[in-house]
Design an enzyme around this catalytic site. Sequence first.
Site, mmCIF file in Angstrom:
data_model
loop_
_atom_site.group_PDB
_atom_site.id
_atom_site.type_symbol
_atom_site.label_atom_id
_atom_site.label_comp_id
_atom_site.label_asym_id
_atom_site.label_seq_id
_atom_site.Cartn_x
_atom_site.Cartn_y
_atom_site.Cartn_z
ATOM 1 N N GLU A 81 0.697 -1.241 0.010
ATOM 2 C CA GLU A 81 0.070 0.094 -0.122
ATOM 3 C C GLU A 81 0.716 1.275 -0.055
ATOM 4 O OE1 GLU A 81 -3.247 -0.125 2.670
ATOM 5 O OE2 GLU A 81 -3.421 2.294 2.758
ATOM 6 N N LYS A 258 -8.037 -0.412 11.121
ATOM 7 C CA LYS A 258 -7.394 -0.931 10.034
ATOM 8 C C LYS A 258 -5.991 -0.216 9.747
ATOM 9 C CE LYS A 258 -6.445 -1.305 5.405
ATOM 10 N NZ LYS A 258 -5.476 -0.667 4.472
ATOM 11 N N ASP A 274 3.559 -14.033 12.233
ATOM 12 C CA ASP A 274 2.341 -14.386 11.373
ATOM 13 C C ASP A 274 1.045 -13.202 11.656
ATOM 14 O OD1 ASP A 274 -0.140 -15.501 11.338
ATOM 15 O OD2 ASP A 274 0.047 -17.204 12.725
ATOM 16 N N HIS A 372 -2.096 10.034 -1.488
ATOM 17 C CA HIS A 372 -2.161 8.897 -2.113
ATOM 18 C C HIS A 372 -1.927 8.870 -3.836
ATOM 19 C CE1 HIS A 372 -3.338 5.028 -0.125
ATOM 20 N NE2 HIS A 372 -3.926 5.737 0.786
HETATM 21 C C1 MEV Z 1 -6.072 3.234 4.819
HETATM 22 O O1 MEV Z 1 -5.567 2.156 4.252
HETATM 23 C C2 MEV Z 1 -6.299 3.519 6.120
HETATM 24 C C3 MEV Z 1 -7.131 4.503 6.534
HETATM 25 O O2 MEV Z 1 -8.453 4.400 5.975
HETATM 26 C C4 MEV Z 1 -7.098 4.518 8.047
HETATM 27 C C5 MEV Z 1 -8.072 5.571 8.746
HETATM 28 O O3 MEV Z 1 -9.012 6.044 7.923
HETATM 29 O O4 MEV Z 1 -7.985 6.013 9.823
HETATM 30 C C6 MEV Z 1 -6.565 5.868 6.082
#
Ligand code: MEV
Length: 420
Positions: A81, A258, A274, A372
Site C-alpha cells: 500500500e 485498519k 504471523d 495517495h
Molecule cells: C487506509 O489504508 C487506512 C485509513 O483508512 C485509516 C483511517 O481511516 O484511519 C486511512
Amino acid sequence: MSTSRIPGFYKLSVQERLSRVKDFAHLDDESLKNIRKRALSVEQADRMIENAIGIMEIPLGIAINFLINGKDYLIPMATEEPSVIAAASNAAKIARDKGGFSVSTTEPLMIGQIQMMCETPEEAKSAILGAKEEILMLANEQNPTLVKFGGGAKDVEVRIIETSMGKMVVTHLIVDCRDAMGANAVNTMCEAVAPLIEKLTSGKVYLRILSNLAVKRLARAKAIFSKEALGGEMVVDGIIIAQRFAESDVYRAATHNKGIMNGISAVALATGNDSRAIEASAHAYASFSGRYRPLTTYEKNEDGDLVGAIEVPIAVGTVGGATKVHPTAIANMKILGAKTASELAEVMASAGLAQNLAALKALSTEGIQRGHMSLHARNIAAMAGATGDAIDEVARIMVKEGKIRVDRAKEVLEELSKRG
Ligand code: MEV
C-alpha cells in the site's frame, strides 16, 4: 550512536537508501544481498508450505525517525500500500520532537485452550484446579528448552461457558513463551495435558489449541505530538473529534483500527511473523469490553499538545517459524536490532500508533487522497512507459491537472519527449 532521523531519505535512490541502512545497522554483505535480490529460493518455499509453485513478492521499505524508549530504530515494513511508510515516518518525526515513543509490554504470556464436556462442570473445574501443579509439570515436560529460558506453563485457569449444547468446561493453560510466538509450544502442551484432564474429570476433551486473543501479551506505546508540529490547535482538535467518532461508531472504528494495522502488519510481514494471528488478536481485543472500540486513545494535555497512546496484544517471535528461515526476514531483524520478542512488539505498537496519528491528521485536514494520488500517479506514469526522472515529471503534471490516467500519462510522455 546512529540516528534514524535521515532528512531527504525519500529522495535518495534505492541503492543510496540501502547504503544508509547498511551504515545504520552495520549490515553484512549477505544481509544486503538478501534484501536487494529475491532471497527465498523456491526450494525453501517448497519446504515452508504445501503445493508451492513460486514466490509472491511484496515491496519492502524503511520507516525512519523512530525514537523508542530513547533508542533509534529504522523499521522495515513490507506492504503493497502506498503512503503507509511515509505516513509512519512523518508521525515518528513529529513524536521525536517531544522525546519519541515510550513503550512497555506485559510478560509474553499466551493462552492455550482445552475444551471439554462432562456431566458435572463445577466438579470438573474443582478437580482441574486441584491438580494445577500436576498439569503444569506435564505441560513443562514438553518443552524443557522454553523452561530453561525462564518460560513455560505458569498457570491454569478454568472457565465454564454456556453454549447452545449446554455447559462446556474450558481450561486455559497460561504459557510464558519468551521470544517465541508460541503457537507450537502451546499447542503441544495442550495436547499433552488433555488426557490428564479427561482422567481428572471423566469428561471428553475436544479442541486443544492456542487462543489468538492474546490478552495477557500486551504492548503499549505512548507519544506526545506537539500542536506546533501537527499544524496548530485546530489539527489537535480535529484529531480528537476523529477519535470520538471512532469511539462511538463501529463502522469508523473498524477503519481506524485498519489504519493501525497497516503499520503493525507491515512490520509483522517484514520480520516473518504471523500477521493473521496479530490481526485476529487486535480486532478481538478491540471488542473485549463488549463493544468494538479503537485501539488508540488521544487526549489534549495542559500545553495543548496531543497525547496519543495504544494498547494492543502483539504475539510475535524472534525465534522459530519463518523469522529464522526467511533470509529477508532475518536481514530485516538485523536492521531493526530488536533483541527480544517484547522489544519487537514495542516497535510494532509504536508503528501502529504512528500510522494512526498520521491517518487522523490527514483525514481531519486535507484528506488522504492528495498524498495517495501522487504515488498512484507515479505508478500510472511507469505503466505508460515512463522511466527514470520522467516518472516524477509525468506524475507531477498529472497530479497538477487532476487527471491521473494511463492515456493522459502517454500523452504527457510524448509531449516531454518532443520537447527533448
Ligand atoms: C487506509 O489504508 C487506512 C485509513 O483508512 C485509516 C483511517 O481511516 O484511519 C486511512
